[in-house]
Design an enzyme around this catalytic site. Structure first.
Site, PDB file in Angstrom:
ATOM      1  N   ARG A 183     -10.279 -11.350   3.588  1.00 18.90           N
ATOM      2  CA  ARG A 183     -11.024 -12.624   3.018  1.00 18.90           C
ATOM      3  C   ARG A 183     -10.081 -14.023   2.929  1.00 18.90           C
ATOM      4  NH1 ARG A 183     -12.093  -9.403  -2.867  1.00 18.90           N
ATOM      5  NH2 ARG A 183     -11.655  -7.427  -1.674  1.00 18.90           N
ATOM      6  N   LYS A 185       0.959  -1.191  -0.049  1.00 14.98           N
ATOM      7  CA  LYS A 185       0.273   0.012  -0.157  1.00 14.98           C
ATOM      8  C   LYS A 185       0.996   1.467  -0.017  1.00 14.98           C
ATOM      9  CE  LYS A 185      -4.342  -1.954   2.584  1.00 14.98           C
ATOM     10  NZ  LYS A 185      -4.653  -1.758   2.079  1.00 14.98           N
TER      11      LYS A 185
HETATM   12  N1  BES Z   1      -7.730  -3.568   4.723  1.00 12.92           N
HETATM   13  C1  BES Z   1      -8.223  -3.452   3.746  1.00 12.92           C
HETATM   14  C2  BES Z   1      -9.408  -2.386   3.530  1.00 12.92           C
HETATM   15  C3  BES Z   1      -9.584  -0.746   3.611  1.00 12.92           C
HETATM   16  C4  BES Z   1      -9.370  -0.179   3.092  1.00 12.92           C
HETATM   17  C5  BES Z   1      -9.588  -0.839   5.639  1.00 12.92           C
HETATM   18  C6  BES Z   1     -10.047   1.296   3.903  1.00 12.92           C
HETATM   19  C7  BES Z   1      -9.964   0.074   6.043  1.00 12.92           C
HETATM   20  C8  BES Z   1      -9.510   1.420   5.280  1.00 12.92           C
HETATM   21  C9  BES Z   1      -7.992  -4.671   3.011  1.00 12.92           C
HETATM   22  O1  BES Z   1      -6.827  -5.628   3.344  1.00 12.92           O
HETATM   23  C10 BES Z   1      -7.572  -3.897   1.489  1.00 12.92           C
HETATM   24  O2  BES Z   1      -6.545  -3.315   1.355  1.00 12.92           O
HETATM   25  N2  BES Z   1      -8.645  -4.175   0.898  1.00 12.92           N
HETATM   26  C11 BES Z   1      -8.617  -3.838  -1.027  1.00 12.92           C
HETATM   27  C12 BES Z   1      -8.776  -4.617  -1.714  1.00 12.92           C
HETATM   28  C13 BES Z   1      -8.334  -5.265  -3.291  1.00 12.92           C
HETATM   29  C14 BES Z   1      -7.146  -5.327  -3.476  1.00 12.92           C
HETATM   30  C15 BES Z   1      -9.568  -5.805  -3.653  1.00 12.92           C
HETATM   31  C16 BES Z   1      -8.799  -2.809  -1.262  1.00 12.92           C
HETATM   32  O3  BES Z   1     -10.002  -2.505  -0.862  1.00 12.92           O
HETATM   33  O4  BES Z   1      -8.215  -2.086  -2.087  1.00 12.92           O
HETATM   34 MN    MN Z   2      -5.862  -5.426   2.334  1.00 18.50          MN
END
Ligand code: BES
Ligand code: MN
Ligand code: ZN
Length: 499
Positions: free
Chosen positions: A345, A270
């Site tokens: 997930r 990220k």
């Molecule tokens: N923990 C994150 C989701 C998240 C985003 C929580 C913003 C709180 C605030 C999750 O693990 C994640 O990174 N999700 C990705 C999924 C994508 C790669 C399909 C996302 O939402 O960008």
């Molecule tokens: Mn994530």
């Protein structure tokens, strides 16, 4: 903070701050009584505020024992629901912080809302609104927050007493969940987090068992193990049990909380700003489950509940899992990883598949799962998805009502089967990411693949952590989900008693 209810004369209430919620259309008898008892300063302030929503005035009455009186408008009495009362109480909490008052009183307003709900909302709004996370501040001020809260009730005394006590327990549990979320990642490695849950279990009287990595391997939790591979710290899987003697349910309700203690994204790293910089909150689902257990045990709710928390962090260490890896999950299904940042997930899928061994009445999972949830619903409302088993409409309605009453609101999203196509994999049973459309729903569809019982999924990514303060929810961890779960389970324990 000590909370009590009194029916003593208002004039004699000896507090640093007396908070008086007033409705726009409060009966003249009520306001003239306030003026009689508290003095002429209050009369002028009442004329100014006039009960208008979100308006308030602080006065220093010469005749009353209370040092300060804060009038807070709640709008029209008929619209003054529990949430409105929480907001008013939170306004009081801000003044209490600013003026550093140790003893605080409330006049329990006479609203259409019953005494129990009013008492609970006052205490919740005040305790949640006064929450500050000071653990890492080295310069501790002398003021340690209000110590005593007294509710002044006339007719509604008995209800207010029950409600105030429940509000105290619930707010304490929400604040405990906030603490866990706000903790530095280094202070909540999976092992340390498990220790904290064990301690909570001892203190509140529920059972906790913690599986180590060897046990997780034996259970073949391929999702949890894969996410953990880039990490220095081993994963844990936490099982919690609350089984009271007179539980109304034979089959348990299982609560599953996403416990990603820190989410770097893994090799699909990220960016820092507005993304990785608050990913210590990626265990907010787990924190909500822990907070809910504390409250249901303390309230002695007669429902059999099991809690499951798969816990790890997600890091890009040497041995990290990579895009292209095919995982063998606990359920036996195979998953092609195409983005290591879709890790929640994967660990939830293993927990959900394991939950089947309980033959559950219902499984509810809470997870900060997708950025798409935040885009869709923002930070006040969580996304709710459910599978078609056993009257899904009733389940959605019960959760929405519990959300409305508790203030932890949820809104349904569809889980129609065509969304699943996005998860078709060339090499495995499914892949862990969909396309750019409907990301919150495709995450829900992924989870549904591992579920074989009545189930609801709550994506709490937005509401779990705030970048700027909202009424009674300070910046940072909000403890979202605790109040919703308690309200939902209270309803399950005794539907007639709900208020
Ligand atoms: N923990 C994150 C989701 C998240 C985003 C929580 C913003 C709180 C605030 C999750 O693990 C994640 O990174 N999700 C990705 C999924 C994508 C790669 C399909 C996302 O939402 O960008
Ligand atoms: Mn994530
Ligand atoms: Zn995550």
């Amino acid at each position: 903070m000590k909370v009590s209810v009194t029916t003593l004369a208002l004039r004699e209430l000896d507090v640093d701050l007396l908070i008086v919620p007033v409705a726009e259309d409060a009966p003249a008898a009520h306001t003239s009584h306030l003026i009689d008892v508290l003095g002429p300063e209050v009369e002028r302030a009442l004329a100014d505020v006039g009960g208008k929503k979100d308006d308030d005035a602080l006065v220093y009455p010469a005749e009353a024992r209370a040092k300060r009186v804060l009038l807070v408008g709640v709008g029209k009495a008929a619209d003054a629901d529990a949430e409105r009362v929480r907001h008013a109480a939170a306004t009081g909490a801000l003044v209490a912080q600013k003026r550093e008052t140790t003893t605080v009183g409330f006049v329990v307003p006479d609203l259409p809302l019953d005494g129990e709900a009013t008492g609970q909302a006052l205490v919740e709004g005040f305790s949640l609104g006064g929450y500050r996370f000071r653990r890492y501040k080295t310069a501790q001020g002398a003021f340690d927050g209000p110590q005593r809260l007294v509710l002044h009730a006339d007719a509604k005394e008995r209800g207010a007493r029950r409600g105030a006590e429940r509000g105290r327990v619930v707010a304490e549990a929400v604040n405990a969940a906030r603490d866990l979320v706000n903790l530095s990642p280094d202070d909540k490695t999976p092992t340390r987090f498990a220790k904290a849950v064990e301690k909570s279990g001892k203190r509140y009287g529920y059972e906790v068992s913690v599986w180590n990595e060897t046990l997780i391997e034996e259970e073949k939790m391929g999702g949890l193990l894969a996410v953990n591979r880039g990490s220095q710290e081993p994963p844990v899987f936490i099982e919690m049990t609350w089984k009271p003697e007179h539980a109304v349910n034979e089959k348990p309700i299982v609560l599953v909380g996403k416990g990603v203690m820190f989410d770097t994204g893994g090799l699909s790293l990220k960016p820092t700003k507005n993304a990785m910089d608050f990913m210590k909150a990626d265990m907010a689902g787990a924190a909500a489950v822990v907070g809910a257990f504390e409250a249901i045990a303390k309230l002695n709710l007669q429902v059999h509940v099991v809690g499951l928390i798969p816990a790890t962090d997600n890091r890009p260490g040497e041995n990290a899992y990579v895009p292209g890896d095919v995982l063998h999950m606990h359920s036996g299904a195979t998953v092609e990883v195409l983005n290591t940042d879709a890790e929640g997930r994967l660990i939830l899928a293993d927990a959900l598949s394991y939950a089947k061994t309980y033959r559950p009445e219902l499984v509810l999972d809470l997870a900060t799962l997708t950025g798409a949830q935040v885009v869709a619903l923002g930070s006040n409302v969580a996304a709710l998805m459910t599978n078609p088993r056993n009257d899904p409409a009733a389940r959605v309605q019960a959760l929405r009502e519990a959300g409305q009453r508790s203030g932890d609101r949820v809104h349904p999203l569809p889980l129609d089967d065509d969304y699943k196509e996005q998860l078709d994999s060339d090499v495995a049973d499914l892949k862990n990411v969909g396309g750019k459309e409907a990301g919150c729903i495709t995450a829900g569809k992924f989870l549904e693949h591992f579920v074989s019982y009545p189930w609801a999924h709550l994506d709490i990514a937005g509401p779990a952590f705030l970048q700027s303060a909202k009424p009674y929810r300070p910046k940072g961890g909000t403890g979202f989900g605790v109040r919703l779960l308690v309200e939902f389970l209270r309803d399950r324990a005794d539907p007639r008693k709900r208020s």
